[in-house]
Scaffold this motif. Structure first.
Motif, PDB file in Angstrom:
ATOM      1  N   THR A  12      -9.718  53.802  71.897  1.00 28.30           N
ATOM      2  CA  THR A  12     -11.097  53.473  71.516  1.00 28.30           C
ATOM      3  C   THR A  12     -12.040  53.406  72.708  1.00 28.30           C
ATOM      4  O   THR A  12     -13.208  53.070  72.538  1.00 28.30           O
ATOM      5  N   VAL A  13     -11.555  53.702  73.916  1.00 30.51           N
ATOM      6  CA  VAL A  13     -12.467  53.735  75.068  1.00 30.51           C
ATOM      7  C   VAL A  13     -13.347  54.973  74.948  1.00 30.51           C
ATOM      8  O   VAL A  13     -12.971  55.968  74.303  1.00 30.51           O
ATOM      9  N   PRO A  14     -14.523  54.970  75.543  1.00 32.04           N
ATOM     10  CA  PRO A  14     -15.450  56.100  75.365  1.00 32.04           C
ATOM     11  C   PRO A  14     -14.873  57.456  75.732  1.00 32.04           C
ATOM     12  O   PRO A  14     -15.158  58.455  75.079  1.00 32.04           O
ATOM     13  N   LEU A  15     -14.060  57.513  76.795  1.00 32.73           N
ATOM     14  CA  LEU A  15     -13.546  58.812  77.219  1.00 32.73           C
ATOM     15  C   LEU A  15     -12.567  59.405  76.211  1.00 32.73           C
ATOM     16  O   LEU A  15     -12.316  60.616  76.228  1.00 32.73           O
ATOM     17  N   PHE A  24       1.644  63.077  67.164  1.00 32.40           N
ATOM     18  CA  PHE A  24       0.713  63.657  66.203  1.00 32.40           C
ATOM     19  C   PHE A  24       0.036  62.564  65.378  1.00 32.40           C
ATOM     20  O   PHE A  24      -1.178  62.595  65.150  1.00 32.40           O
ATOM     21  N   LEU A  25       0.821  61.589  64.925  1.00 38.50           N
ATOM     22  CA  LEU A  25       0.256  60.521  64.100  1.00 38.50           C
ATOM     23  C   LEU A  25      -0.726  59.663  64.893  1.00 38.50           C
ATOM     24  O   LEU A  25      -1.744  59.217  64.357  1.00 38.50           O
ATOM     25  N   ARG A  26      -0.433  59.441  66.172  1.00 37.19           N
ATOM     26  CA  ARG A  26      -1.370  58.661  66.988  1.00 37.19           C
ATOM     27  C   ARG A  26      -2.714  59.375  67.108  1.00 37.19           C
ATOM     28  O   ARG A  26      -3.773  58.753  67.010  1.00 37.19           O
ATOM     29  N   TRP A  27      -2.655  60.688  67.351  1.00 43.13           N
ATOM     30  CA  TRP A  27      -3.922  61.438  67.445  1.00 43.13           C
ATOM     31  C   TRP A  27      -4.651  61.413  66.106  1.00 43.13           C
ATOM     32  O   TRP A  27      -5.877  61.212  66.064  1.00 43.13           O
ATOM     33  N   ALA A  28      -3.957  61.651  65.006  1.00 46.89           N
ATOM     34  CA  ALA A  28      -4.602  61.682  63.691  1.00 46.89           C
ATOM     35  C   ALA A  28      -5.254  60.334  63.382  1.00 46.89           C
ATOM     36  O   ALA A  28      -6.386  60.276  62.871  1.00 46.89           O
ATOM     37  N   ASN A  29      -4.581  59.235  63.712  1.00 46.26           N
ATOM     38  CA  ASN A  29      -5.178  57.913  63.494  1.00 46.26           C
ATOM     39  C   ASN A  29      -6.372  57.687  64.417  1.00 46.26           C
ATOM     40  O   ASN A  29      -7.352  57.049  64.038  1.00 46.26           O
ATOM     41  N   ALA A  30      -6.275  58.194  65.628  1.00 50.16           N
ATOM     42  CA  ALA A  30      -7.403  58.061  66.555  1.00 50.16           C
ATOM     43  C   ALA A  30      -8.613  58.833  66.042  1.00 50.16           C
ATOM     44  O   ALA A  30      -9.749  58.352  66.121  1.00 50.16           O
ATOM     45  N   ALA A  63     -13.968  58.493  63.310  1.00 51.28           N
ATOM     46  CA  ALA A  63     -14.876  58.922  62.243  1.00 51.28           C
ATOM     47  C   ALA A  63     -15.354  57.783  61.356  1.00 51.28           C
ATOM     48  O   ALA A  63     -16.210  57.994  60.488  1.00 51.28           O
ATOM     49  N   GLU A  64     -14.822  56.595  61.556  1.00 51.28           N
ATOM     50  CA  GLU A  64     -15.274  55.466  60.751  1.00 51.28           C
ATOM     51  C   GLU A  64     -16.731  55.139  61.041  1.00 51.28           C
ATOM     52  O   GLU A  64     -17.201  55.290  62.170  1.00 51.28           O
ATOM     53  N   SER A  65     -17.435  54.654  60.059  1.00 53.65           N
ATOM     54  CA  SER A  65     -18.876  54.397  60.198  1.00 53.65           C
ATOM     55  C   SER A  65     -19.170  53.357  61.266  1.00 53.65           C
ATOM     56  O   SER A  65     -20.164  53.454  61.989  1.00 53.65           O
ATOM     57  N   GLU A  66     -18.335  52.356  61.386  1.00 51.50           N
ATOM     58  CA  GLU A  66     -18.579  51.266  62.325  1.00 51.50           C
ATOM     59  C   GLU A  66     -17.821  51.441  63.632  1.00 51.50           C
ATOM     60  O   GLU A  66     -17.731  50.507  64.430  1.00 51.50           O
ATOM     61  N   ALA A  67     -17.290  52.622  63.880  1.00 50.90           N
ATOM     62  CA  ALA A  67     -16.489  52.835  65.090  1.00 50.90           C
ATOM     63  C   ALA A  67     -17.362  52.749  66.332  1.00 50.90           C
ATOM     64  O   ALA A  67     -18.534  53.116  66.329  1.00 50.90           O
ATOM     65  N   GLU A  68     -16.769  52.260  67.423  1.00 49.29           N
ATOM     66  CA  GLU A  68     -17.456  52.179  68.715  1.00 49.29           C
ATOM     67  C   GLU A  68     -16.457  52.534  69.813  1.00 49.29           C
ATOM     68  O   GLU A  68     -15.528  51.782  70.079  1.00 49.29           O
ATOM     69  N   PRO A  69     -16.579  53.693  70.452  1.00 50.45           N
ATOM     70  CA  PRO A  69     -17.645  54.677  70.233  1.00 50.45           C
ATOM     71  C   PRO A  69     -17.412  55.441  68.939  1.00 50.45           C
ATOM     72  O   PRO A  69     -16.268  55.638  68.531  1.00 50.45           O
ATOM     73  N   PHE A  85      -8.067  59.916  54.845  1.00 48.77           N
ATOM     74  CA  PHE A  85      -8.819  60.121  53.611  1.00 48.77           C
ATOM     75  C   PHE A  85     -10.048  59.212  53.579  1.00 48.77           C
ATOM     76  O   PHE A  85     -11.167  59.648  53.285  1.00 48.77           O
ATOM     77  N   ARG A  86      -9.858  57.947  53.895  1.00 51.11           N
ATOM     78  CA  ARG A  86     -10.991  57.028  53.898  1.00 51.11           C
ATOM     79  C   ARG A  86     -12.043  57.457  54.930  1.00 51.11           C
ATOM     80  O   ARG A  86     -13.242  57.447  54.666  1.00 51.11           O
ATOM     81  N   SER A  87     -11.587  57.853  56.123  1.00 49.95           N
ATOM     82  CA  SER A  87     -12.517  58.259  57.174  1.00 49.95           C
ATOM     83  C   SER A  87     -13.232  59.553  56.825  1.00 49.95           C
ATOM     84  O   SER A  87     -14.399  59.755  57.187  1.00 49.95           O
TER      85      SER A  87
END
Length: 1116
Positions: free
Chosen positions: A877-880, A920-926, A931-937, A978-980
């Motif tokens: 979740t860091v900006p980079l 693969f699962l870590r990247w997909a979750n990332a 893509a979540e609306s409240e994600a930062e960044p 799916f939610r994202s």
């Protein structure tokens, strides 16, 4: 080449032989010995063998070689606990101390460095060497200078050098984030057990100095120097209680040493050097005592100030001093400045203001014979001493002035802004006075500042030298000093009204520029003065200052003296004037003067003008733009004449020429007219014609720089130097943007230029200099040009033989190397830009090049380096992480199977793992989290949201086809994606709907915010001006807070970069995809299954159905 060393066979003789072999002349023997030594580093007792050779080698060369190798071995490996066993580490460090106390000469200095690495790690940081201080205490007592009862093998000098080494880590605060850091326990122990008891020896050595003042040296001056260094390091930041208790005797001896300062004769004998260094260190100690420990030394300010005043007054009659003697005089001025910055110090120094100004400061500022010699023989040294560009606000806490003239200028600035010296009327109140900074008008008690009542009246008594006056005449010598003094008063003059500055310039400066033959030394100082005053000039004087400086810039040599420094100082002052937002009424004369200077055959002269031209281009913008094409052509011709014919680093004039042309190119590019209005179309035609002219000019220059040596035998042609790549990339961008068909590609030789440039940037080393932005711009333009005008050499190596070593590479291959290197290891902002370029290359390759064949090569490279760096971030979740996740997303859209294999083969550390799915699962979750609306960044740009939506859809479809492979964790990831996907589709729809309506509102709000920010800044500025002087506690807390902020920024910078630059991601043909229809098709197939397996928030479903009514049936 690897070597295997038999542990049992390794002994001291083998290592000695290999060390001597490394100093031989046969390259093969040197390489073989080096390999054997490297292989032996892991063998037990290797360090001990080196240590024994350092102490008892048969020859001096062998001892030095062993000590040097040992120092490098310890520096590299001591922090690694596995390099030696615990018992061997203890034995080694104890033996190191024993050897250190007995060797001498160069071996002593080298082993002291090795000891520093060990002591810093074990004693200062880990505090696992408790026996070190007792060992040194015993060594001091048994050393040759202390134990006079009999011969001693231990040398006092060696022991003190070891003491200096263990004190050095405490020179600075161990934790600068703490406002009042307590004295470190180890430093207190050192001071109590080792340093404080040495005061007796120190006093004895000081008496030797006093007795040998006339000779200038004594037997043990080098020991006294090391003792002074130890004391300086111990109190640089802290004040140990054991030293504070006995500070009086130390201070008395320091004052005796200052009485031994010799200025009546030059001290240049080698044996006198330790004495000079000791006296320099004593003055540094005085500065530190006042600035860092003032409360503890208030009672010593009077004798300290008296000693410093004596030195500066004696310096007025000194001639031909040794550089170290000049440094001593400079530090004496600094001691006075330090004392003057304190309240008690002002009361001590104020009565001496007049004497200081007239009898010490001003004599240090006047022209000397040495200045005239340096003007002719060493211009750089003259500028450093007499035209210091770094002289900013006067302060008593400066430590880097180094010359008597600069220190005197600093002190003069402090005096000028201080309350004037006490008069008879206020003498009775002097005990209650406090030093105050000067300002407009009078101080609260009606007294003017010293600048008003003392300094300015004193300087006004020196008249202008008549036209043609000899440079060695007294009137010229004194006026040089007066102008230098005015430059030192720039902070004081900023507080004066416009009439005062106007009168000063009109009567004391401008007349010099009307003379036929003024003194060049005086005129150069006048130019420097105008540059210093650029920020406080009355607006109606700017034009006169500009005219005067322009005249000086064009002044030819006269009187048999070089006027280069007159022109250089004029160029520097003009730069200051322009950077302070002055806009000349007519720019052409300045541009013509700069171009004329660039044509000078003297490279140093041409460099000055080119540097000025770059500033004019950056500042002038629209006013300079009409002249850019013609000026660029003229400058290009001159640069070509200075490019060396052989591949060697380019001279400074060429580098500055490229910088000037890059600034001109960017100025021209920034003036592109709008195309939507009728009256701008003609301007646009003119601008495009200028672009064509510039591209021709830049192509000719780059051909001369990179292709001129391309003759019939290309295999023997030299490789061009990697000089000016940042500025050359700016020129290349201008060429590429103006190229729109194959005929222009051939005419401007775009393909060979790209070939050379792409090879040069492969070995880019300037990541930390942040000069790579123009390179990334050039990459994007090159990729775009390949889309417009396909070039054979872009994707395939050129048929002609390349001058670059190794197998031939295509332009594309070289660009990919640069971009992947940036993604993998460059600083964060460059990594952001590299990720943006990766998208452009991927889409251009899939459309304009050989399509899937190249994608099969590019996708694995981009995916691997992005995944490698992503795994090394602290979290996802860091900006980079954002640009890296999006690059992998693009790769997955293009070639999902390959990306799945790459990601699934990496664990969190980036290494291979047996679990084939976690990566693969870590990247997909990332990606889903991003893509979540409240994600930062989160996702803020339209292209980012489109890309995320396409990737999430692709991931869903891919995993649903293989859901049994991923297990329970896979099901959680599918639900997250799916939610994202629904969230990002809603966010994208809202962004598209609101972008047009909000644009005008945002502009209005932005303007209001700007106005509010400006008013806030003005308010803060006004408040800061009225603030009272901060207390010591406030000062310490402010600096601790700054240290904490810097610490936080350093941690964040490693993964944040400079955040986003607002550039949309290149989507290529994917930008044409109807994502709404694609998602509807996906939901129609998988929607019911996904909804049956998870519960989505009702609010999200409602928002999605409102934005996409066609999906209601699918999601019901």
């Amino acid at each position: 080449m690897e070597a295997v060393v038999d542990d049992a066979a390794l002994d001291q003789e083998h290592i000695a032989k290999w060390l001597m072999d490394t100093t031989g002349t046969q390259e093969s023997a040197v390489q073989a010995a080096t390999v054997r030594l490297e292989a032996a580093q892991t063998v037990p007792k290797f360090g001990l063998f080196l240590l024994m050779l350092s102490a008892g080698g048969q020859e001096k060369g062998q001892r030095i070689a062993a000590a040097t190798y040992l120092k490098n071995f310890v520096k590299k490996n001591w922090s690694d606990e596995t390099i030696m066993s615990p018992d061997e580490r203890l034995e080694f460090r104890n033996q190191l101390v024993e050897v250190l106390l007995r060797v001498d000469g160069l071996v002593l200095k080298i082993l002291a460095e090795a000891f520093r690495f060990v002591a810093d790690n074990d004693f200062a940081k880990k505090m696992t060497w408790p026996e070190l201080v007792p060992a040194f205490k015993t060594a001091i007592q048994n050393s040759d200078l202390v134990n006079v009862s009999g011969a001693s093998e231990l040398k006092t000098l060696n022991v003190l050098m070891g003491l200096q080494t263990i004190i050095k880590p405490y020179k600075y605060f161990m934790d600068p984030t703490v406002a009042r850091e307590p004295v470190p326990e180890q430093l207190e122990l050192i001071s109590k057990e080792l340093l404080a008891p040495l005061q007796g020896i120190f006093h004895h050595l000081v008496q030797q100095v006093a007795a040998s003042k006339s000779e200038g040296y004594a037997q043990h001056d080098n020991i006294l120097l090391v003792l002074c260094k130890c004391l300086y390091l111990a109190i640089k930041s802290h004040m140990p209680q054991s030293l504070l208790a006995c500070l009086g005797p130390w201070f008395q001896d320091l004052m005796i040493l200052l009485e031994a300062v010799e200025l009546e004769k030059k001290m240049d004998l080698p044996e006198q050097e330790p004495r000079l260094k000791t006296l320099k260190r004593v003055l540094q100690l005085c500065c530190n005592l006042v600035s860092r420990h003032r409360k503890q030394v208030d009672k010593y300010l009077a004798p300290m100030g008296s000693a410093a005043l004596t030195i500066v007054w004696r310096s007025t009659t000194a001639k031909d001093l040794h550089p170290m003697q000049e440094r001593i005089v400079s530090l004496a001025f600094d001691v006075v400045s330090n004392i003057l910055e304190t309240g008690p110090g002002w009361r001590l120094m104020a009565p001496h203001f007049r004497s200081l100004v007239e009898n010490a400061i001003f004599p240090a500022l006047t022209l000397k014979n040495k200045d005239i010699v340096e003007w002719e023989e060493d211009e750089d040294e003259y500028v450093r001493k007499n035209l210091p560009s770094e002289l900013e606000n006067s302060s008593g806490w400066k430590e880097d002035l180094f010359t008597p003239r600069q220190s005197a200028l600093n002190l003069l600035g402090l005096i000028a802004t201080s309350k004037g010296p006490p008069t008879a009327e206020v003498t009775k109140n002097i005990a209650t006075m406090k030093r105050k900074k000067g300002g407009k008008g009078k101080n609260d008690d009606g007294e003017g500042t010293a600048g008003e009542v003392l300094v300015i009246p004193f300087l006004s008594q020196f008249p202008l030298p008549p036209d043609g006056t000899q440079p060695d005449s007294e009137i010229t010598i004194n006026y040089f000093g007066a102008l230098m003094a005015y430059g030192g008063l720039h902070e004081f003059l900023k507080t004066q009204d416009a009439e005062t500055i106007t009168m000063l310039l009109q009567t004391r400066v401008f007349p010099l520029y009307t003379m036929v033959l003024p003194s060049p030394y005086v005129l150069a100082t006048s130019n420097w003065l105008l540059g210093k005053l650029a920020t406080c000039l009355p607006e109606d004087l700017n034009g006169a200052v500009y005219t005067a400086l322009l005249k000086a810039l064009l002044a030819p040599d006269a009187g048999g003296v070089s006027w280069r420094l007159v022109r250089a100082s004029a160029a520097g002052a003009l730069t200051s004037l322009l950077q302070d937002d002055y806009k000349p009424g007519h720019w052409l004369p300045l541009l013509q003067a700069a171009v004329a200077g660039a044509r000078n055959k003297d490279e140093s002269e041409a460099a000055i003008s080119l540097q000025l031209l770059a500033t004019v281009a950056e500042v002038g913008e629209d006013d300079v733009a009409p002249h850019v094409p013609d000026i660029t052509a003229a400058v290009q011709e001159e640069i070509c004449q200075h490019i060396p014919p052989h591949p060697e680093p380019w001279p400074m004039v060429v580098e500055l020429g490229f910088a000037a042309l890059a600034a001109l190119a960017q100025t021209w590019d920034s003036t592109e007219p709008e195309e939507d209005e009728e009256d701008h179309r003609k301007q646009l035609q003119i601008w495009k014609a200028g672009c064509t002219q510039l591209s021709n000019t830049f192509s000719a220059l780059l051909q001369r720089a990179w292709l001129s040596s391309t003759q019939d035998d290309a295999s023997s042609q030299p490789v061009p130097p990697p000089s000016c790549l940042s500025d050359a990339s700016v020129l290349l961008v201008a060429i590429l943007r103006c190229t729109d068909d194959q005929s222009i590609v051939a005419l401007l030789k775009v393909e060979p230029l790209l070939h050379v440039w792409s090879h040069l940037i492969m070995d880019w080393k300037a990541w930390e200099d942040e000069e790579d932005e123009s390179v990334f711009d050039a990459i994007e333009e090159a990729v775009a040009l390949q889309g417009r005008c396909p070039m054979a050499d872009f994707t395939e190596p050129p048929e002609s033989v390349s001058s670059f070593p190794g197998a031939p590479h295509s332009v594309m291959e070289n660009l990919v190397v640069f971009v992947t290197t940036a993604i993998e290891s460059a600083y964060p902002a460059a990594c952001w830009r590299a990720c943006r370029c990766a998208h452009a290359i991927l889409h251009a390759s899939s459309v304009s090049f050989e399509g899937e064949a190249i994608a099969l090569v590019l996708v694995p490279k981009f995916c691997k380096v992005s995944a490698w760096r992503l795994h090394r971030l602290t979290n996802m979740t860091v900006p980079l992480a954002k640009p890296l996740i999006l690059v992998i997303s693009m790769c997955f859209i293009l070639l999902p199977e390959i990306v799945n294999k790459i990601l699934s083969a990496q664990d969190e550390a980036g290494a291979l793992t047996e679990d084939r799915n976690q990566g693969f699962l870590r990247w997909a979750n990332a990606l889903a989290g991003l893509a979540e609306s409240e994600a930062e960044p989160g996702l803020s740009l339209e292209s980012e949201m489109k890309l995320a939506a396409m990737a999430l859809q692709k991931v869903l479809e891919y995993m649903l086809r293989n859901d049994q492979v991923y297990g329970l964790n896979g099901q959680k990831t599918i639900h997250h994606c799916f939610r994202s996907l629904l969230e990002v589709m809603v966010d994208l729809k809202e962004l598209l709907e609101s972008s047009d309506s909000d644009e005008s509102d945002e502009e209005s709000e932005s303007e209001e915010d700007d106005e509010e920010d400006e008013s806030d800044e003005e308010l803060e500025s006004e408040e800061s001006e009225t603030e009272h002087a901060e207390t010591e506690d406030q000062f310490l807390e402010r600096y601790a807070q700054t240290a904490r902020q810097l610490q936080e920024e350093a941690v964040e910078e490693a993964e944040n970069g400079q955040d986003e630059d607002g550039h949309e991601i290149e989507l290529g043909v994917l930008g044409l995809v109807d994502q709404e229809a694609a998602v509807l098709a996906c939901l129609s197939v998988h929607g019911k299954r996904l909804l049956s397996e998870q519960s989505l928030p009702k609010e999200l479903l409602t928002r999605f159905k409102e934005k996409f009514p066609a999906c209601k049936a699918v999601l019901s």
